[in-house]
Design an enzyme around this catalytic site. Structure first.
Site, PDB file in Angstrom:
ATOM      1  N   ASP A   1       0.859  -1.183   0.000  1.00  0.00           N
ATOM      2  CA  ASP A   1       0.000   0.000   0.000  1.00  0.00           C
ATOM      3  C   ASP A   1       0.896   1.233   0.000  1.00  0.00           C
ATOM      4  O   ASP A   1       1.513   1.561   1.016  1.00  0.00           O
ATOM      5  CB  ASP A   1      -0.902   0.011   1.238  1.00  0.00           C
ATOM      6  CG  ASP A   1      -1.985  -1.065   1.187  1.00  0.00           C
ATOM      7  OD1 ASP A   1      -1.764  -2.097   0.512  1.00  0.00           O
ATOM      8  OD2 ASP A   1      -3.038  -0.874   1.817  1.00  0.00           O
TER       9      ASP A   1
ATOM     10  N   LYS B   1      -6.982   3.285  -3.531  1.00  0.00           N
ATOM     11  CA  LYS B   1      -7.436   3.289  -2.141  1.00  0.00           C
ATOM     12  C   LYS B   1      -7.663   4.724  -1.699  1.00  0.00           C
ATOM     13  O   LYS B   1      -6.900   5.628  -2.056  1.00  0.00           O
ATOM     14  CB  LYS B   1      -6.358   2.607  -1.282  1.00  0.00           C
ATOM     15  CG  LYS B   1      -6.593   2.605   0.210  1.00  0.00           C
ATOM     16  CD  LYS B   1      -5.435   1.880   0.904  1.00  0.00           C
ATOM     17  CE  LYS B   1      -5.479   2.024   2.414  1.00  0.00           C
ATOM     18  NZ  LYS B   1      -4.343   1.343   3.085  1.00  0.00           N
TER      19      LYS B   1
ATOM     20  N   LYS C   1     -10.367   0.096  -2.639  1.00  0.00           N
ATOM     21  CA  LYS C   1     -10.268  -0.089  -1.188  1.00  0.00           C
ATOM     22  C   LYS C   1     -10.612   1.214  -0.470  1.00  0.00           C
ATOM     23  O   LYS C   1      -9.805   2.135  -0.431  1.00  0.00           O
ATOM     24  CB  LYS C   1      -8.856  -0.540  -0.805  1.00  0.00           C
ATOM     25  CG  LYS C   1      -8.659  -0.747   0.705  1.00  0.00           C
ATOM     26  CD  LYS C   1      -7.260  -1.237   1.014  1.00  0.00           C
ATOM     27  CE  LYS C   1      -6.992  -1.319   2.515  1.00  0.00           C
ATOM     28  NZ  LYS C   1      -5.628  -1.823   2.819  1.00  0.00           N
TER      29      LYS C   1
END
Length: 332
Positions: free
Chosen positions: A169, A232, A268
């Site tokens: 991430d 995300k 996400k």
């Protein structure tokens, strides 16, 4: 609970691992990026209607909540993380719901989608999850601000991958978005993707710091062009994290990218999603805007940990008719 229906997409098997071709990215198309707009008032009106548009109850609600658990990135990102805490979190990821509850619902075991930790805890998590098929995700690139020197951010990715992280991430440089320097954002994201190798990369946009929904849409598109496997919303450390308007913008960018290229990119939402009812709204939004294929953990994740506790309470209520105390569903 074994029966499937259009309103009940849960599977009574271990976490499904669906094979999907990775997004290889494409050349930066500035004409496409600059053409992207966002009608803020229309987006906010649409988002405001979402919580009341779909309502699932009883068996259907339990099925959707079990599905949601398989999509949670169980996360600990605190300065006081310890080896013991990470091991307990991994144990929770392996068995997120009481076997007693699963038997009562005629369900076989499920797991969460991943465990997400800082780099220092990657090896601990990999060891604790060995043989489960649950991937370890590492936050990287100077998380959460993304302001460390560029070569150190790339090196951090490489070290996390070497330590066993299967997902990375990363945080983008917000200044590239705020100044409209799309080439710099593209080049940065492309370098991060290359450093990840076979590990999948989730691009964290920190949407609460991007200034406008138009910037969110354009940044989403640029990151996908550069090869992001997921986009995300947030690090969870910003003052504003995942919201429905932001989610709608990012999901429609994913849909546009798929329509143009044929490659599916995951989504996400992270930060601020702590209630089971909120998870149901997000799943309904995904189903409406992207379709059932995105309702799998290889294309959708919740960046949340407290969410799991509330889902467990709702499932216990479904089975027993009574709500349990929150401490019965701790993370370990």
């Amino acid at each position: 609970m074994e029966t499937q229906s259009s309103d009940s997409p849960v599977r009574t098997a271990h976490l499904p691992q669906v094979t999907e071709p990775r997004n290889p990215g494409m050349d930066l198309d500035l004409d496409w990026v600059r053409a992207v707009q966002a009608n803020t008032s229309a987006i906010e009106r649409r988002a405001a209607t979402l919580p009341g548009r779909r309502s699932v109850k009883k068996d259907y609600q339990a099925a959707w909540l079990l599905k949601a658990i398989t999509m949670i990135d169980l996360t600990t990102l605190s300065g006081d993380d310890t080896v013991g805490r990470v091991r307990r979190l991994c144990a929770k990821a392996r068995q997120p719901v009481s076997p007693t509850l699963l038997r009562a619902m005629d369900m076989t075991p499920i797991t969460t989608g991943a465990v997400c930790v800082y780099h220092d805890m990657v090896e601990t998590a990999v060891e604790a999850l060995e043989g489960t098929g649950i991937p370890v995700a590492a936050v990287s690139t100077g998380f959460p601000a993304g302001l460390s020197p560029f070569h150190l951010r790339v090196a951090e990715i490489e070290e996390s991958v070497q330590a066993g992280a299967e997902e990375i991430d990363i945080v983008i440089s917000r200044r590239h978005v705020l100044s409209g320097n799309w080439q710099a954002l593209y080049d940065e994201m492309k370098a991060f993707r290359a450093a990840c190798g076979d590990a999948h990369v989730k691009a964290i946009l920190a949407t609460g710091e991007l200034g406008s929904l138009r910037n969110v849409a354009r940044a989403s598109l640029v990151c996908m062009m550069a090869g992001a496997d997921f986009i995300k919303t947030s690090t969870g450390k910003e003052s504003v994290n995942a919201t429905l308007p932001v989610s709608l913008v990012m999901i429609r960018a994913i849909r546009d990218y798929y329509d143009r290229t044929g490659y599916r990119v995951g989504y996400k939402p992270a930060g601020g999603i702590s209630k089971a009812k909120d998870a149901l709204v997000y799943l309904a939004l995904i189903k409406d805007e992207l379709g059932d294929r995105w309702l799998e953990p290889d294309l959708f994740r919740f960046g949340a940990s407290s969410l799991l506790g509330d889902i467990e309470r709702q499932l216990e209520h479904y089975v027993t008719g009574a709500y349990s105390a929150g401490y019965r569903h701790s993370m370990g």
